[in-house]
Write an enzyme that holds these catalytic residues in place. Structure first.
Site, short mmCIF file in Angstrom:
data_model
loop_
_atom_site.label_atom_id
_atom_site.label_comp_id
_atom_site.label_asym_id
_atom_site.label_seq_id
_atom_site.Cartn_x
_atom_site.Cartn_y
_atom_site.Cartn_z
N TYR A 1 -1.80 -0.44 10.98
CA TYR A 1 -1.92 -1.18 9.70
C TYR A 1 -0.75 -0.83 8.78
O TYR A 1 -0.08 -1.71 8.23
CB TYR A 1 -3.26 -0.84 9.02
CG TYR A 1 -3.29 -1.17 7.55
CD1 TYR A 1 -3.31 -2.50 7.11
CD2 TYR A 1 -3.27 -0.16 6.58
CE1 TYR A 1 -3.32 -2.81 5.74
CE2 TYR A 1 -3.29 -0.47 5.22
CZ TYR A 1 -3.31 -1.78 4.81
OH TYR A 1 -3.31 -2.08 3.47
N LYS B 1 2.29 -3.21 7.22
CA LYS B 1 2.59 -3.38 5.80
C LYS B 1 4.02 -2.92 5.49
O LYS B 1 4.72 -3.54 4.69
CB LYS B 1 1.59 -2.60 4.94
CG LYS B 1 0.16 -3.12 4.98
CD LYS B 1 -0.04 -4.53 4.42
CE LYS B 1 0.17 -4.61 2.93
NZ LYS B 1 -0.24 -5.94 2.38
N THR C 1 0.83 -1.21 0.00
CA THR C 1 0.00 0.00 0.00
C THR C 1 0.86 1.26 0.00
O THR C 1 1.99 1.26 0.51
CB THR C 1 -0.90 -0.01 1.26
OG1 THR C 1 -1.53 1.26 1.38
CG2 THR C 1 -0.10 -0.27 2.53
N ASP C 2 0.28 2.35 -0.49
CA ASP C 2 0.97 3.65 -0.42
C ASP C 2 1.06 4.17 1.01
O ASP C 2 1.82 5.10 1.28
CB ASP C 2 0.29 4.68 -1.33
CG ASP C 2 -1.19 4.92 -1.03
OD1 ASP C 2 -1.72 4.30 -0.08
OD2 ASP C 2 -1.82 5.74 -1.74
N GLU C 3 0.29 3.58 1.92
CA GLU C 3 0.28 4.09 3.30
C GLU C 3 1.62 3.90 4.00
O GLU C 3 1.87 4.51 5.04
CB GLU C 3 -0.83 3.41 4.12
CG GLU C 3 -2.20 3.75 3.60
CD GLU C 3 -3.32 3.34 4.54
OE1 GLU C 3 -3.07 3.19 5.75
OE2 GLU C 3 -4.45 3.18 4.05
P1 NAD Z 1 -9.59 -7.57 2.19
O1 NAD Z 1 -9.61 -7.32 3.65
O2 NAD Z 1 -10.80 -7.31 1.36
O3 NAD Z 1 -9.19 -9.09 1.90
C1 NAD Z 1 -8.14 -9.73 2.59
C2 NAD Z 1 -8.24 -11.23 2.35
O4 NAD Z 1 -7.15 -11.86 3.05
C3 NAD Z 1 -9.53 -11.86 2.89
O5 NAD Z 1 -10.08 -12.75 1.94
C4 NAD Z 1 -9.08 -12.60 4.13
O6 NAD Z 1 -9.85 -13.75 4.42
C5 NAD Z 1 -7.65 -12.98 3.76
N1 NAD Z 1 -6.81 -13.20 4.94
C6 NAD Z 1 -6.71 -12.41 6.04
N2 NAD Z 1 -5.86 -12.96 6.94
C7 NAD Z 1 -5.41 -14.12 6.37
C8 NAD Z 1 -4.50 -15.13 6.79
N3 NAD Z 1 -3.87 -15.07 7.99
N4 NAD Z 1 -4.26 -16.16 5.96
C9 NAD Z 1 -4.88 -16.24 4.74
N5 NAD Z 1 -5.76 -15.33 4.31
C10 NAD Z 1 -6.02 -14.28 5.10
O7 NAD Z 1 -8.35 -6.74 1.64
P2 NAD Z 1 -8.14 -5.99 0.25
O8 NAD Z 1 -8.67 -4.62 0.37
O9 NAD Z 1 -8.60 -6.87 -0.84
O10 NAD Z 1 -6.55 -5.87 0.22
C11 NAD Z 1 -5.76 -6.90 -0.36
C12 NAD Z 1 -4.29 -6.51 -0.29
O11 NAD Z 1 -4.10 -5.30 -0.99
C13 NAD Z 1 -3.80 -6.28 1.13
O12 NAD Z 1 -2.48 -6.79 1.22
C14 NAD Z 1 -3.79 -4.76 1.27
O13 NAD Z 1 -2.81 -4.34 2.17
C15 NAD Z 1 -3.45 -4.35 -0.16
N6 NAD Z 1 -3.94 -3.02 -0.57
C16 NAD Z 1 -5.25 -2.69 -0.42
C17 NAD Z 1 -5.71 -1.45 -0.88
C18 NAD Z 1 -7.15 -1.06 -0.78
O14 NAD Z 1 -7.51 0.06 -1.16
N7 NAD Z 1 -8.06 -1.91 -0.31
C19 NAD Z 1 -4.80 -0.57 -1.46
C20 NAD Z 1 -3.46 -0.93 -1.57
C21 NAD Z 1 -3.05 -2.17 -1.13
O1 TDX Z 2 -16.99 5.92 7.26
C1 TDX Z 2 -15.92 6.42 6.89
N1 TDX Z 2 -15.82 7.76 6.76
C2 TDX Z 2 -14.68 8.38 6.33
O2 TDX Z 2 -14.65 9.62 6.24
C3 TDX Z 2 -14.78 5.59 6.54
C4 TDX Z 2 -14.86 4.09 6.67
C5 TDX Z 2 -13.64 6.23 6.10
N2 TDX Z 2 -13.59 7.59 6.00
C6 TDX Z 2 -12.36 8.22 5.46
C7 TDX Z 2 -11.05 7.76 6.04
C8 TDX Z 2 -10.11 7.92 4.86
O3 TDX Z 2 -9.67 9.27 4.76
O4 TDX Z 2 -12.32 7.83 4.08
C9 TDX Z 2 -10.97 7.61 3.65
C10 TDX Z 2 -10.84 6.18 3.14
O5 TDX Z 2 -10.99 5.31 4.26
P1 TDX Z 2 -10.82 3.71 4.14
O6 TDX Z 2 -11.77 3.19 3.11
O7 TDX Z 2 -10.87 3.14 5.50
O8 TDX Z 2 -9.37 3.59 3.47
P2 TDX Z 2 -7.89 4.02 3.96
O9 TDX Z 2 -7.80 4.11 5.44
O10 TDX Z 2 -7.48 5.21 3.14
O11 TDX Z 2 -7.07 2.71 3.52
C11 TDX Z 2 -7.36 2.05 2.27
O12 TDX Z 2 -6.42 2.36 1.29
C12 TDX Z 2 -5.13 1.85 1.48
C13 TDX Z 2 -7.44 0.53 2.46
O13 TDX Z 2 -8.40 0.22 3.44
C14 TDX Z 2 -6.10 -0.03 2.80
O14 TDX Z 2 -6.15 -1.44 2.88
C15 TDX Z 2 -5.14 0.37 1.74
O15 TDX Z 2 -3.86 -0.08 2.05
#
Ligand code: NAD
Ligand code: TDX
Length: 333
Positions: free
Chosen positions: A148, A152, A121-123
């Site tokens: 988190y 990462k 992630t960019d975080e």
């Molecule tokens: P998500 O929470 O939707 O899915 C995570 C999956 O991992 C789930 O299916 C869960 O069951 C599985 N999991 C969790 N713990 C586990 C374990 N111990 N063993 C096996 N499986 C396990 O997450 P997502 O949003 O799809 O993110 C996927 C990846 O992308 C993560 O590594 C996250 O850090 C990265 N990422 C997410 C975002 C975003 O915006 N959501 C952005 C950048 C990077």
């Molecule tokens: O109810 C809400 N209201 C609100 O204002 C929620 C759930 C979030 N927010 C804000 C917080 C953030 O500024 O919205 C923005 C996005 O929030 P999230 O969806 O929780 O994402 P963020 O914390 O930015 O992280 C996401 O992007 C990077 C993913 O969850 C991560 O897994 C990924 O690595």
């Protein structure tokens, strides 16, 4: 590269990635997923049984991981605990899955010389000022703010060290905020869409001026596949599609798409502790070196399609909604 192991393949980005791989390659895919609260078996429905199989297991369990890694040509590692608000309530599963899980996979990849791609992630770079024209680049120093992001960042450092010290054939990608189908209702965009579809109110943290750099998950998938197939070993690629929007701007788009007069149903709730101000990605390396281009350049069109998807998939999100909102309510959010 024929046999692919996708960890976290039943999650939001993982499941979309598995569909992408099946559609655009002839690889076979094994999903390794613990099926936590965040997983959706349904998201893998309809995939051909001779191309995709699911193994339920924990990435931090070496007895599950080692034989699976040994039986594949490459691993794409997405399994993680992914929600910042959950990490603030209880960081321990984030350390176990994100740090120990990545270590366990890396050890297996090292032992069996298996190609490894780590999805991050960019975080990990912390945040940027709202009025700063700068974006994150691969040389931005690591500076994670949240439990988190720190977990990462820790996992990224392990991958880098395993490349340098042990010659593991790994790449890393750091992507910005994804949106699209199958995203859990705990996350910002699905939470607001499903609140509005349920006749409820939008929940904005603080003033809503924090900025996220949105990318459609399909564009994330095409980028990861390009890196897996053509990326330089040891390299880090930033993935983003120039989609910077404040949370308030996103909310206003959603209100328009769902037919509400502006701001009449918006609650400003307790801000997230340590809330990162702004993320922004410079994806030049990915564009210049690998020729990658996003297909969902129009954010509002992508958002409209996502709203339609949630309208049509209430059977999927409705059972998750009540418990998710109860947890938010307990935190004043
Ligand atoms: P998500 O929470 O939707 O899915 C995570 C999956 O991992 C789930 O299916 C869960 O069951 C599985 N999991 C969790 N713990 C586990 C374990 N111990 N063993 C096996 N499986 C396990 O997450 P997502 O949003 O799809 O993110 C996927 C990846 O992308 C993560 O590594 C996250 O850090 C990265 N990422 C997410 C975002 C975003 O915006 N959501 C952005 C950048 C990077
Ligand atoms: O109810 C809400 N209201 C609100 O204002 C929620 C759930 C979030 N927010 C804000 C917080 C953030 O500024 O919205 C923005 C996005 O929030 P999230 O969806 O929780 O994402 P963020 O914390 O930015 O992280 C996401 O992007 C990077 C993913 O969850 C991560 O897994 C990924 O690595």
């Amino acid at each position: 590269m024929q046999r692919l192991l996708v960890t976290g393949g039943a999650g939001f980005i993982g499941a979309n990635f598995v569909h992408h791989v099946v559609k655009h390659t002839d690889m076979t895919v094994t999903v390794l997923d613990k099926l936590t609260y965040a997983a959706s078996r349904e998201a893998l429905d309809g995939l051909p049984a001779d191309r995709v199989s699911l193994v339920v297991g924990d990435v931090a369990d070496p007895t599950a991981v080692e034989p699976l890694v040994a039986a594949h040509d490459a691993v794409v590692h997405l399994a993680a605990e992914s929600h910042n608000d959950n990490a603030l309530s209880d960081p321990s599963p984030f350390i176990r899955t994100n740090v120990l899980g990545t270590f366990t996979l890396l050890e297996a990849a090292r032992k069996h010389d298996v190609r490894f791609h780590h999805v991050s992630t960019d975080e990990v770079y912390g945040d940027l000022e709202l009025d700063d024209p700068a974006k994150f680049t691969p040389s931005t120093p690591y500076d994670p703010s949240s439990p988190y992001a720190a977990s990462k960042a820790g996992s990224d450092h392990l991958v880098r060290a395993w490349v340098r010290s042990f010659g593991v054939r790994a790449t890393i990608s750091n992507c910005s905020n994804n949106y699209g189908p199958w995203q859990h209702v705990e996350k910002f965009i699905p939470r607001q869409i499903t609140n509005l579809l349920s006749g409820g109110r939008v929940k904005l943290y603080g003033d809503g001026l924090n900025v996220r750099d949105w990318i459609h998950t399909e564009d994330h998938s095409s980028a990861v596949l390009a890196i897996l197939e053509r990326g330089t070993i040891g390299e880090t690629y930033l993935i983003g599609a120039d989609g910077e929007r404040s949370n308030l701007e996103v909310v206003r788009m959603l209100l328009r798409l769902l037919g509400h007069a502006e701001d009449d149903v918006v609650d400003h709730v307790t801000d997230r502790a340590g809330h990162d101000l702004r993320y922004a990605i410079d994806a030049s390396r990915l564009r210049d070196e690998l020729g990658w281009r996003p297909q969902y350049a129009d954010f509002e069109a992508g958002l409209a399609a996502t709203v339609d998807w949630y309208r049509e998939h209430e059977f999927w999100w409705r059972p998750k909604k009540e418990a998710t909102e109860a947890a938010y309510a307990a935190r004043g959010q």
